[in-house]
Motif scaffolding. Sequence first.
Motif, short mmCIF file in Angstrom:
data_model
loop_
_atom_site.label_atom_id
_atom_site.label_comp_id
_atom_site.label_asym_id
_atom_site.label_seq_id
_atom_site.Cartn_x
_atom_site.Cartn_y
_atom_site.Cartn_z
N UNK A 272 0.82 -1.20 0.00
CA UNK A 272 0.00 0.00 0.00
C UNK A 272 0.86 1.25 0.00
N UNK A 273 1.95 1.23 0.77
CA UNK A 273 2.75 2.44 0.90
C UNK A 273 3.64 2.70 -0.30
N UNK A 274 4.09 1.68 -0.98
CA UNK A 274 5.07 1.86 -2.04
C UNK A 274 4.49 1.84 -3.44
N UNK A 275 3.32 1.23 -3.64
CA UNK A 275 2.79 1.08 -4.99
C UNK A 275 1.44 1.75 -5.19
N UNK A 276 0.50 1.55 -4.31
CA UNK A 276 -0.87 2.00 -4.53
C UNK A 276 -1.22 3.02 -3.47
N UNK A 277 -1.87 4.09 -3.90
CA UNK A 277 -2.27 5.14 -2.97
C UNK A 277 -3.41 4.65 -2.09
N UNK A 278 -3.25 4.65 -0.78
CA UNK A 278 -4.35 4.20 0.10
C UNK A 278 -5.38 5.31 0.28
N UNK A 279 -6.38 5.34 -0.59
CA UNK A 279 -7.38 6.39 -0.53
C UNK A 279 -8.20 6.30 0.75
N UNK A 280 -8.32 5.11 1.32
CA UNK A 280 -9.11 4.99 2.54
C UNK A 280 -8.42 5.67 3.72
N UNK A 281 -7.12 5.92 3.64
CA UNK A 281 -6.43 6.66 4.69
C UNK A 281 -6.59 8.17 4.50
N UNK A 282 -6.80 8.61 3.26
CA UNK A 282 -6.96 10.04 3.01
C UNK A 282 -8.27 10.56 3.58
N UNK A 283 -9.34 9.79 3.48
CA UNK A 283 -10.64 10.18 4.03
C UNK A 283 -10.99 9.19 5.13
N UNK A 284 -10.81 9.60 6.39
CA UNK A 284 -11.06 8.71 7.52
C UNK A 284 -12.52 8.81 7.97
N UNK A 285 -12.82 8.17 9.09
CA UNK A 285 -14.20 8.16 9.59
C UNK A 285 -14.66 9.56 10.00
N UNK B 220 -18.11 11.30 8.75
CA UNK B 220 -19.10 11.64 9.78
C UNK B 220 -19.57 13.08 9.66
N UNK B 221 -18.76 13.93 8.99
CA UNK B 221 -19.18 15.32 8.81
C UNK B 221 -20.37 15.42 7.87
N UNK B 222 -20.47 14.51 6.91
CA UNK B 222 -21.57 14.53 5.95
C UNK B 222 -22.64 13.50 6.29
N UNK B 223 -22.27 12.37 6.79
CA UNK B 223 -23.22 11.33 7.20
C UNK B 223 -22.93 10.97 8.65
N UNK B 224 -23.49 11.75 9.60
CA UNK B 224 -23.19 11.46 11.02
C UNK B 224 -23.75 10.11 11.41
N UNK B 225 -23.07 9.41 12.32
CA UNK B 225 -23.56 8.10 12.74
C UNK B 225 -24.88 8.22 13.48
N UNK B 226 -25.70 7.21 13.42
CA UNK B 226 -26.99 7.28 14.11
C UNK B 226 -26.79 7.32 15.62
N UNK B 227 -27.70 7.96 16.33
CA UNK B 227 -27.56 8.01 17.80
C UNK B 227 -27.73 6.63 18.40
N UNK B 228 -27.10 6.37 19.51
CA UNK B 228 -27.22 5.03 20.12
C UNK B 228 -28.65 4.76 20.59
N UNK B 229 -29.04 3.53 20.49
CA UNK B 229 -30.39 3.15 20.90
C UNK B 229 -30.50 3.27 22.42
N UNK B 230 -31.65 3.76 22.89
CA UNK B 230 -31.81 3.90 24.36
C UNK B 230 -31.87 2.54 25.03
N UNK B 231 -31.21 2.47 26.15
CA UNK B 231 -31.19 1.22 26.90
C UNK B 231 -32.48 1.12 27.73
N UNK B 232 -33.25 0.06 27.57
CA UNK B 232 -34.50 -0.04 28.34
C UNK B 232 -34.21 -0.17 29.83
N UNK B 233 -34.97 0.57 30.62
CA UNK B 233 -34.78 0.53 32.07
C UNK B 233 -35.40 -0.75 32.64
N UNK B 234 -34.76 -1.38 33.60
CA UNK B 234 -35.34 -2.61 34.19
C UNK B 234 -36.61 -2.29 34.97
N UNK B 235 -37.58 -3.15 34.78
CA UNK B 235 -38.85 -2.96 35.48
C UNK B 235 -38.70 -3.41 36.94
#
Length: 417
Positions: A372-385, A389-404
Amino acid sequence: MSSRKIEDIHLTLLNKLLSDSGLECIRSAPESLESFSSLEEAEEEASHEQHEELISEETQEGEDKQLVVEEVQAEEPEVFPTPSLRRVIPEKIRKIEEQYRIHVLPEEFKTDIDPAAIPTIAHTAQQKYIDSLAEIVGCTEYKSSLAEFWFLDTLANLLRRAQEDELDRPTQAVLILWFCEWMKEIQHFDAADRKRMMRRFQDNMLSAAKFIAEEERIPTPTDAGIYYRAPEEIPEGQPLQNVPPEYTRHASVTFEGAAFECSLRDLTKIIHYIFDLFSTDYQYDLVRSIFTFSPEYTLIDVPYQIQNPKSLYAPLKFKPKKEKSPKSDKPGAKGKKKDIDTEEYLALLELKAKQERELQEQEERDREVWQYRSHILPLNLAADDAFFNKYWPPPPPEPVPEPELEPKGKGKGKGKK
């Protein structure tokens, strides 16, 4: 990509603006490049007869042109590029940073383009027109660099659109020069954001439109006075951007005075071709992150023994058991006992085999990282998470149900009456 409606609106406004002149951009059938020179001679003979009549008008316009030149010269900054376009750091440090970045584009593009060498994209094999465009613009590492290959593939799509709109070959050559100039500006101006670069692109196109108003032909970036570096920084032996003027004067235009309108229409199409690539913030930021802020890497010249380490344990070789003859069943000599495969010995063999497999897997991962470093450009390293996330923010975490909670006193009085 930008909406097609925007381009249609711009063309409608341009038609409305040029309708007052009473001229239409009507072209004859496309002719070969050899006929351009003969048509140019005929146009020069026709214009020579009108030259005497326009002498008085040119003297009046000369004063206005001088005023325009003085205004343009006054607007030019003392330092180019300005700090709003390029970071102000010593060139020595900049060269050191370039050594630790992955190759994305050649240092200089070829500027002397032959219009006859441009392939017809729709009727040429993909590998063939990529090779042809690489030779035209001077990309030599497109087979090992994904960035150069993306550049050539995008250039082929631009030429496909130009050929579908029936632009002649000299205009396609000018399109190549403008696209190369714009990509170099994106790579060179590392301190500018999208808003600043779009304003720069607008100024470049206005300079080209002013050139068309004077010369009635589409200019190259050099003709319009557009440089991504200061003119004094350009090497002396480097050839200037060259498309013969007789090719860019629209030899296929047969009506007198329509060259200005045809050139302005072609410039409008070139603007839309290039702008469609950066019409949204996401597209611009993605291309900018690859070609300007490419991932860094560190080269370490280590000894061969470290690059190719020996395995710690030799692979296990199981010998096939031989059938014993009845004569060999005799008891052995006194004091010699056969080795017995105990459970501890078998566990040791399994441990050695497991360690060997882990070592081989680690070597494969290291080999893949090195590729990856010597032959092919790692495009996945150029644009990280964080970039996505700036354009497609991750969904909010699901609420944890409270024990009855069980009601108090339930089940306590079962034994009571």
